[in-house]
Design an enzyme around this catalytic site. Structure first.
Site, PDB file in Angstrom:
ATOM      1  N   THR A 237       0.845  -1.202   0.000  1.00 29.97           N
ATOM      2  CA  THR A 237       0.000   0.000   0.000  1.00 29.97           C
ATOM      3  C   THR A 237       0.878   1.250   0.000  1.00 29.97           C
ATOM      4  OG1 THR A 237      -0.105  -0.105   2.411  1.00 29.97           O
ATOM      5  CG2 THR A 237      -1.976  -1.041   1.202  1.00 29.97           C
ATOM      6  N   ALA A 238       2.157   1.091  -0.368  1.00 26.09           N
ATOM      7  CA  ALA A 238       3.094   2.220  -0.284  1.00 26.09           C
ATOM      8  C   ALA A 238       3.265   2.880  -1.658  1.00 26.09           C
ATOM      9  CB  ALA A 238       4.424   1.746   0.293  1.00 26.09           C
ATOM     10  N   ARG A 239       4.118   2.306  -2.487  1.00 22.71           N
ATOM     11  CA  ARG A 239       4.308   2.827  -3.837  1.00 22.71           C
ATOM     12  C   ARG A 239       4.601   1.658  -4.775  1.00 22.71           C
ATOM     13  NH1 ARG A 239       2.078   6.761  -2.415  1.00 22.71           N
ATOM     14  NH2 ARG A 239       2.747   8.941  -2.564  1.00 22.71           N
ATOM     15  N   ASP A 263      -2.309  -2.083  -3.681  1.00 23.52           N
ATOM     16  CA  ASP A 263      -3.043  -0.819  -3.850  1.00 23.52           C
ATOM     17  C   ASP A 263      -2.247   0.143  -4.724  1.00 23.52           C
ATOM     18  OD1 ASP A 263      -5.168   1.075  -3.250  1.00 23.52           O
ATOM     19  OD2 ASP A 263      -3.782   2.084  -1.884  1.00 23.52           O
ATOM     20  N   GLU A 268       0.301   4.259 -12.841  1.00 27.29           N
ATOM     21  CA  GLU A 268      -0.955   4.755 -12.258  1.00 27.29           C
ATOM     22  C   GLU A 268      -1.378   6.045 -12.944  1.00 27.29           C
ATOM     23  OE1 GLU A 268      -0.785   5.181  -8.032  1.00 27.29           O
ATOM     24  OE2 GLU A 268      -0.079   3.140  -7.706  1.00 27.29           O
ATOM     25  N   HIS A 286      -5.134   2.568  -5.663  1.00 30.87           N
ATOM     26  CA  HIS A 286      -4.422   3.589  -4.867  1.00 30.87           C
ATOM     27  C   HIS A 286      -5.413   4.435  -4.049  1.00 30.87           C
ATOM     28  CE1 HIS A 286      -0.480   6.047  -4.541  1.00 30.87           C
ATOM     29  NE2 HIS A 286      -1.246   6.256  -3.469  1.00 30.87           N
TER      30      HIS A 286
HETATM   31  C1  DGY Z   1       0.106   9.451   0.093  1.00 30.93           C
HETATM   32  O1  DGY Z   1      -0.301  10.271   0.910  1.00 30.93           O
HETATM   33  O2  DGY Z   1       1.292   9.376  -0.222  1.00 30.93           O
HETATM   34  C2  DGY Z   1      -0.894   8.563  -0.533  1.00 30.93           C
HETATM   35  O3  DGY Z   1      -0.311   7.614  -1.340  1.00 30.93           O
HETATM   36  C3  DGY Z   1      -1.927   9.351  -1.313  1.00 30.93           C
HETATM   37  O4  DGY Z   1      -1.293  10.203  -2.197  1.00 30.93           O
END
Ligand code: DGY
Length: 319
Positions: A237-239, A263, A268, A286
Protein backbone atom coordinates in the site's frame (compact mmCIF):
# COMPACT_ATOMS: atom_id res chain seq x y z
CA UNK A 1 -5.60 42.48 3.07
CA UNK A 2 -5.30 40.53 -0.17
CA UNK A 3 -5.40 36.79 0.23
CA UNK A 4 -2.57 34.64 -1.13
CA UNK A 5 -3.50 32.84 -4.33
CA UNK A 6 -3.28 29.06 -4.29
CA UNK A 7 -3.85 26.34 -6.87
CA UNK A 8 -5.62 23.23 -5.62
CA UNK A 9 -4.82 20.76 -8.36
CA UNK A 10 -7.47 18.08 -7.59
CA UNK A 11 -10.85 17.88 -5.89
CA UNK A 12 -10.24 17.82 -2.15
CA UNK A 13 -12.85 17.16 0.54
CA UNK A 14 -15.78 19.59 0.87
CA UNK A 15 -14.53 20.78 4.27
CA UNK A 16 -11.06 21.38 2.85
CA UNK A 17 -12.38 23.30 -0.15
CA UNK A 18 -14.61 25.44 2.08
CA UNK A 19 -11.77 26.33 4.45
CA UNK A 20 -9.40 27.00 1.54
CA UNK A 21 -11.90 29.35 -0.12
CA UNK A 22 -12.44 31.17 3.19
CA UNK A 23 -8.73 31.89 3.67
CA UNK A 24 -7.26 31.99 0.15
CA UNK A 25 -8.05 32.97 -3.38
CA UNK A 26 -8.40 29.49 -4.82
CA UNK A 27 -7.82 28.33 -8.36
CA UNK A 28 -9.37 24.89 -8.92
CA UNK A 29 -10.75 23.08 -11.94
CA UNK A 30 -13.89 20.97 -11.51
CA UNK A 31 -12.57 18.68 -14.27
CA UNK A 32 -10.36 17.11 -11.53
CA UNK A 33 -7.69 16.11 -14.04
CA UNK A 34 -4.03 15.70 -13.02
CA UNK A 35 -1.89 18.75 -13.62
CA UNK A 36 0.66 18.04 -16.34
CA UNK A 37 4.12 19.58 -16.59
CA UNK A 38 2.99 22.55 -18.69
CA UNK A 39 0.02 23.21 -16.36
CA UNK A 40 2.32 23.31 -13.33
CA UNK A 41 4.79 25.62 -15.06
CA UNK A 42 2.07 27.98 -16.32
CA UNK A 43 0.26 28.05 -12.97
CA UNK A 44 3.47 28.78 -11.03
CA UNK A 45 3.39 32.34 -12.39
CA UNK A 46 -0.16 32.92 -11.16
CA UNK A 47 -0.08 31.54 -7.61
CA UNK A 48 1.84 31.88 -4.35
CA UNK A 49 1.29 28.27 -3.31
CA UNK A 50 0.10 24.94 -4.67
CA UNK A 51 -1.65 22.04 -2.97
CA UNK A 52 -0.80 19.15 -5.28
CA UNK A 53 -1.43 15.43 -4.92
CA UNK A 54 0.93 12.61 -5.88
CA UNK A 55 -0.56 12.92 -9.39
CA UNK A 56 1.37 16.16 -10.10
CA UNK A 57 5.03 15.60 -10.89
CA UNK A 58 7.56 18.24 -9.90
CA UNK A 59 10.44 16.72 -11.85
CA UNK A 60 13.79 18.50 -12.14
CA UNK A 61 12.81 19.70 -15.64
CA UNK A 62 9.55 21.18 -14.36
CA UNK A 63 11.19 22.72 -11.29
CA UNK A 64 13.82 24.42 -13.46
CA UNK A 65 11.02 26.23 -15.32
CA UNK A 66 8.90 27.29 -12.31
CA UNK A 67 8.12 30.97 -11.95
CA UNK A 68 9.75 32.62 -8.88
CA UNK A 69 6.28 33.66 -7.69
CA UNK A 70 5.63 30.12 -6.42
CA UNK A 71 6.85 29.89 -2.83
CA UNK A 72 5.34 26.71 -1.35
CA UNK A 73 4.27 23.24 -2.46
CA UNK A 74 2.02 21.99 0.35
CA UNK A 75 1.44 18.38 -0.66
CA UNK A 76 -1.84 16.60 -0.01
CA UNK A 77 0.07 13.34 0.54
CA UNK A 78 2.61 11.82 2.86
CA UNK A 79 4.64 10.44 -0.06
CA UNK A 80 6.76 13.04 -1.84
CA UNK A 81 8.36 10.88 -4.52
CA UNK A 82 6.55 13.02 -7.12
CA UNK A 83 8.69 15.99 -6.01
CA UNK A 84 12.33 16.27 -6.98
CA UNK A 85 13.48 17.61 -3.62
CA UNK A 86 17.12 18.24 -4.60
CA UNK A 87 15.80 20.43 -7.44
CA UNK A 88 13.17 22.23 -5.33
CA UNK A 89 15.50 23.02 -2.40
CA UNK A 90 17.89 25.35 -4.23
CA UNK A 91 14.90 27.19 -5.77
CA UNK A 92 13.92 28.18 -2.23
CA UNK A 93 10.50 26.56 -2.59
CA UNK A 94 9.16 25.19 0.70
CA UNK A 95 7.81 21.63 0.43
CA UNK A 96 5.54 20.07 3.06
CA UNK A 97 3.55 16.82 3.36
CA UNK A 98 0.82 15.27 5.52
CA UNK A 99 2.42 12.70 7.85
CA UNK A 100 0.50 10.89 10.57
CA UNK A 101 -3.07 11.65 9.57
CA UNK A 102 -3.41 8.88 6.98
CA UNK A 103 -1.67 6.08 8.87
CA UNK A 104 -4.81 4.36 10.18
CA UNK A 105 -6.79 4.55 6.94
CA UNK A 106 -3.86 3.15 4.94
CA UNK A 107 -3.23 0.43 7.52
CA UNK A 108 -6.92 -0.53 7.35
CA UNK A 109 -6.67 -0.98 3.58
CA UNK A 110 -3.46 -3.00 3.98
CA UNK A 111 -5.34 -5.24 6.44
CA UNK A 112 -8.21 -5.64 3.99
CA UNK A 113 -5.79 -6.59 1.20
CA UNK A 114 -3.86 -9.00 3.43
CA UNK A 115 -7.03 -10.76 4.57
CA UNK A 116 -8.62 -10.64 1.13
CA UNK A 117 -5.55 -12.01 -0.63
CA UNK A 118 -5.06 -14.73 1.99
CA UNK A 119 -8.70 -15.85 1.90
CA UNK A 120 -9.51 -15.72 -1.83
CA UNK A 121 -11.75 -12.65 -1.64
CA UNK A 122 -11.55 -11.99 -5.39
CA UNK A 123 -12.52 -15.53 -6.44
CA UNK A 124 -15.11 -15.86 -3.67
CA UNK A 125 -16.84 -12.60 -4.51
CA UNK A 126 -16.84 -13.42 -8.20
CA UNK A 127 -18.37 -16.87 -7.87
CA UNK A 128 -21.25 -15.66 -5.67
CA UNK A 129 -21.84 -12.41 -7.59
CA UNK A 130 -21.90 -14.12 -10.97
CA UNK A 131 -24.53 -16.64 -9.90
CA UNK A 132 -22.13 -19.48 -10.75
CA UNK A 133 -21.87 -20.76 -7.16
CA UNK A 134 -23.17 -24.30 -7.56
CA UNK A 135 -20.62 -26.28 -5.57
CA UNK A 136 -19.24 -26.52 -2.05
CA UNK A 137 -16.58 -28.76 -0.52
CA UNK A 138 -14.17 -28.61 2.43
CA UNK A 139 -11.50 -28.30 -0.28
CA UNK A 140 -13.13 -25.18 -1.75
CA UNK A 141 -11.27 -21.82 -1.57
CA UNK A 142 -9.01 -22.91 1.26
CA UNK A 143 -6.87 -19.97 2.35
CA UNK A 144 -3.96 -19.11 4.57
CA UNK A 145 -4.67 -18.21 8.20
CA UNK A 146 -3.12 -15.06 9.57
CA UNK A 147 -3.77 -15.69 13.29
CA UNK A 148 -0.43 -16.43 14.93
CA UNK A 149 1.47 -16.16 11.62
CA UNK A 150 4.71 -14.22 11.19
CA UNK A 151 4.23 -10.77 9.63
CA UNK A 152 7.19 -8.88 8.19
CA UNK A 153 6.90 -5.11 7.86
CA UNK A 154 9.36 -3.08 5.80
CA UNK A 155 9.31 0.51 7.04
CA UNK A 156 8.09 1.30 10.55
CA UNK A 157 7.02 4.89 10.09
CA UNK A 158 3.49 5.99 10.92
CA UNK A 159 1.72 3.59 8.55
CA UNK A 160 3.95 0.59 9.36
CA UNK A 161 3.38 1.06 13.09
CA UNK A 162 -0.37 1.50 12.63
CA UNK A 163 -0.44 -1.72 10.60
CA UNK A 164 1.54 -3.53 13.30
CA UNK A 165 -1.00 -2.37 15.93
CA UNK A 166 -3.88 -3.75 13.90
CA UNK A 167 -2.04 -7.01 13.15
CA UNK A 168 -1.45 -7.54 16.87
CA UNK A 169 -5.23 -7.76 17.16
CA UNK A 170 -4.95 -10.87 14.98
CA UNK A 171 -2.23 -12.29 17.27
CA UNK A 172 0.35 -12.02 14.50
CA UNK A 173 4.03 -12.20 15.40
CA UNK A 174 5.45 -8.88 14.18
CA UNK A 175 8.91 -8.64 12.61
CA UNK A 176 10.30 -5.52 10.98
CA UNK A 177 13.15 -3.92 9.14
CA UNK A 178 13.67 -0.16 9.27
CA UNK A 179 16.52 2.27 8.72
CA UNK A 180 16.68 2.73 12.49
CA UNK A 181 15.58 0.42 15.27
CA UNK A 182 12.52 1.76 17.11
CA UNK A 183 12.40 2.52 20.82
CA UNK A 184 11.11 -0.40 22.94
CA UNK A 185 7.88 1.55 23.41
CA UNK A 186 7.32 1.93 19.66
CA UNK A 187 8.44 -1.66 18.99
CA UNK A 188 5.77 -2.95 21.37
CA UNK A 189 7.28 -6.43 21.15
CA UNK A 190 8.01 -6.39 17.40
CA UNK A 191 11.21 -8.20 16.47
CA UNK A 192 13.81 -6.04 14.71
CA UNK A 193 15.93 -7.42 11.84
CA UNK A 194 18.91 -5.30 10.95
CA UNK A 195 19.09 -6.71 7.44
CA UNK A 196 16.28 -6.98 4.93
CA UNK A 197 17.29 -10.53 4.02
CA UNK A 198 16.87 -11.64 7.65
CA UNK A 199 13.37 -10.16 7.71
CA UNK A 200 12.37 -11.76 4.41
CA UNK A 201 13.34 -15.23 5.63
CA UNK A 202 10.72 -15.12 8.43
CA UNK A 203 7.91 -13.29 6.63
CA UNK A 204 4.93 -15.58 6.01
CA UNK A 205 3.16 -12.32 5.28
CA UNK A 206 5.06 -9.23 4.13
CA UNK A 207 3.74 -5.66 4.00
CA UNK A 208 5.60 -2.73 2.45
CA UNK A 209 5.44 0.64 4.21
CA UNK A 210 8.66 2.39 3.20
CA UNK A 211 8.95 5.52 1.05
CA UNK A 212 9.79 5.35 -2.64
CA UNK A 213 13.32 6.65 -3.09
CA UNK A 214 16.08 5.87 -5.60
CA UNK A 215 17.36 3.31 -3.03
CA UNK A 216 14.02 1.49 -2.67
CA UNK A 217 13.08 1.38 -6.36
CA UNK A 218 12.73 -2.30 -7.31
CA UNK A 219 13.31 -3.31 -3.67
CA UNK A 220 11.25 -6.47 -4.07
CA UNK A 221 13.10 -7.92 -7.04
CA UNK A 222 13.36 -11.58 -8.12
CA UNK A 223 16.19 -12.29 -5.68
CA UNK A 224 14.37 -10.85 -2.67
CA UNK A 225 11.05 -12.45 -3.59
CA UNK A 226 12.87 -15.80 -3.73
CA UNK A 227 14.07 -15.28 -0.14
CA UNK A 228 10.49 -15.19 1.17
CA UNK A 229 9.01 -18.40 2.58
CA UNK A 230 7.02 -20.49 0.09
CA UNK A 231 3.43 -19.26 -0.09
CA UNK A 232 4.13 -15.79 1.35
CA UNK A 233 1.36 -13.22 0.99
CA UNK A 234 2.77 -9.87 -0.17
CA UNK A 235 0.96 -6.59 0.50
CA UNK A 236 1.83 -3.18 -0.97
CA UNK A 237 0.00 0.00 0.00
CA UNK A 238 3.09 2.22 -0.28
CA UNK A 239 4.31 2.83 -3.84
CA UNK A 240 4.24 0.67 -6.97
CA UNK A 241 7.87 1.06 -7.89
CA UNK A 242 8.96 -0.76 -4.72
CA UNK A 243 8.12 -3.99 -6.56
CA UNK A 244 9.59 -5.41 -9.76
CA UNK A 245 6.19 -6.33 -11.23
CA UNK A 246 7.59 -8.79 -13.78
CA UNK A 247 9.40 -10.64 -10.99
CA UNK A 248 6.25 -10.66 -8.85
CA UNK A 249 4.18 -12.05 -11.70
CA UNK A 250 6.71 -14.85 -12.22
CA UNK A 251 6.80 -15.62 -8.49
CA UNK A 252 2.97 -15.78 -8.35
CA UNK A 253 2.81 -17.97 -11.45
CA UNK A 254 5.45 -20.29 -10.00
CA UNK A 255 3.39 -20.53 -6.78
CA UNK A 256 6.24 -19.19 -4.67
CA UNK A 257 4.20 -16.12 -3.73
CA UNK A 258 0.88 -17.52 -2.54
CA UNK A 259 -1.10 -14.30 -2.98
CA UNK A 260 -0.69 -10.55 -3.19
CA UNK A 261 -2.73 -7.52 -2.18
CA UNK A 262 -1.80 -4.39 -4.11
CA UNK A 263 -3.04 -0.82 -3.85
CA UNK A 264 -0.10 0.66 -5.78
CA UNK A 265 1.34 -0.04 -9.20
CA UNK A 266 4.28 1.02 -11.34
CA UNK A 267 1.80 2.60 -13.76
CA UNK A 268 -0.96 4.76 -12.26
CA UNK A 269 -3.69 5.16 -13.11
CA UNK A 270 -4.06 1.92 -14.99
CA UNK A 271 -2.27 -0.72 -12.95
CA UNK A 272 -0.85 -3.88 -14.48
CA UNK A 273 -3.31 -5.81 -16.68
CA UNK A 274 -1.16 -8.96 -16.42
CA UNK A 275 -2.05 -9.19 -12.71
CA UNK A 276 -5.75 -9.43 -13.61
CA UNK A 277 -5.24 -13.02 -14.84
CA UNK A 278 -4.69 -14.10 -11.24
CA UNK A 279 -7.52 -14.24 -8.71
CA UNK A 280 -4.95 -14.55 -5.93
CA UNK A 281 -3.85 -10.97 -6.65
CA UNK A 282 -6.35 -8.63 -5.00
CA UNK A 283 -6.12 -5.06 -6.25
CA UNK A 284 -7.35 -1.59 -5.36
CA UNK A 285 -6.73 1.68 -7.29
CA UNK A 286 -4.42 3.59 -4.87
CA UNK A 287 -7.10 4.45 -2.32
CA UNK A 288 -5.30 3.65 0.95
CA UNK A 289 -6.07 7.04 2.47
CA UNK A 290 -9.50 7.44 0.87
CA UNK A 291 -11.84 7.76 3.86
CA UNK A 292 -13.93 10.84 4.63
CA UNK A 293 -12.18 11.46 7.93
CA UNK A 294 -8.71 11.04 6.49
CA UNK A 295 -9.33 13.14 3.39
CA UNK A 296 -10.50 15.98 5.69
CA UNK A 297 -7.43 15.53 7.89
CA UNK A 298 -5.06 15.52 4.90
CA UNK A 299 -6.65 18.64 3.44
CA UNK A 300 -6.56 20.44 6.78
CA UNK A 301 -2.93 19.50 7.31
CA UNK A 302 -2.00 20.86 3.88
CA UNK A 303 -3.86 24.09 4.77
CA UNK A 304 -2.21 24.24 8.21
CA UNK A 305 1.13 24.12 6.39
CA UNK A 306 0.09 26.95 4.05
CA UNK A 307 -1.26 29.01 6.96
CA UNK A 308 2.01 28.68 8.87
CA UNK A 309 4.02 29.61 5.82
CA UNK A 310 2.00 32.71 4.94
CA UNK A 311 2.05 33.76 8.62
CA UNK A 312 5.86 33.68 8.45
CA UNK A 313 6.09 30.76 10.89
CA UNK A 314 8.35 27.71 10.60
CA UNK A 315 7.03 24.84 8.47
CA UNK A 316 4.92 22.34 10.40
CA UNK A 317 5.72 19.37 8.16
CA UNK A 318 8.81 20.22 6.13
CA UNK A 319 10.31 17.53 3.91
C1 DGY B 1 0.11 9.45 0.09
O1 DGY B 1 -0.30 10.27 0.91
O2 DGY B 1 1.29 9.38 -0.22
C2 DGY B 1 -0.89 8.56 -0.53
O3 DGY B 1 -0.31 7.61 -1.34
C3 DGY B 1 -1.93 9.35 -1.31
O4 DGY B 1 -1.29 10.20 -2.20
Amino acid sequence: MTKPVIWITRTLSDATMARARRDYEVIWDAADAPGGAEDIIAMSGQVDGIIPCHSEHFSADVVARLDPRLKIVANHSVGVDHCDLPALGPRGIVVTNTPGVLSDATAELAMMLMLGAARHAVAGDRVVRSGDWDFWSPAFLVGKQITGARLGIIGMGGVGRAFARKARGFDMEIHYHNRNRLTPEDEAGAIYHDTLDDLLAVSDFLSLHCPATPETTGLMNADRLARLPEGCVLVNTARGNLIDETALLQAVEAGHIGAAGLDCFATEPGGNPAFARHDNIMMMPHVGSATVRTRDAMGFKALDNLDAFFAGKPSLDPV
